[in-house]
Scaffold this motif. Structure first.
Motif: not given
Length: 150
Positions: A133-134, A137
């Motif tokens: 999701r990030e 990352l």
């Protein structure tokens, strides 16, 4: 004399124990910030389509990686397109990191495909991507693949 015999035996044992991987490469993630558009590529040359292999995924991350898991895919686009999607556990529920550690880095090697063959000889290109999701990352140091001939 005993010293030389001991050295010869140890040398013989160490050189005959394991052949080593057929292919192993890792790619550094720039600044340990993995943008989802960055997909490290690994080119493998296959000379015999009858050989059997095991495919592994290598990952090293820092203690600042914010999650206990990691979702990724390995894509191979050649004669037969294929995608392997996987998620691996990097930490226990109490926060202890899994795998080997060296200072602030933690590493794992995970078996993804066992006892497979390539459909033909030639060059194969594997690319690795993340779908967490990030984005970017943070905390991933490097990723790679290892292929061992059986």
């Amino acid at each position: 004399m005993r010293k030389y015999v001991f050295i010869a035996i140890v040398t013989l044992l160490l050189t005959s124990c394991q052949e080593g991987p057929f292919y192993e490469r890792n790619s550094a993630i720039p600044k340990q910030l993995w943008d989802s558009s960055f997909k490290p590529q690994f080119q493998v040359e296959v000379e015999n389509k009858e050989d059997r292999f095991d495919l592994f995924f290598n990952i090293r991350h820092t203690a600042y990686y914010p999650y206990s898991n990691f979702s990724f895919y390995i894509e191979q686009k050649q004669l037969q397109d294929s995608i392997i999607r996987s998620e691996i556990k990097l930490a226990e529920s109490d926060g202890r990191w899994l795998g080997n550690s060296a200072g602030n880095l933690y590493g794992q090697t995970v078996l993804l495909r066992e006892n497979f063959t390539f459909p033909d000889t030639g060059k194969y290109v594997f690319s690795v991507g993340q779908f967490m999701r990030e984005n970017p990352l943070r905390g991933i140091n490097d990723v790679g693949i290892k292929i061992i001939k059986r």
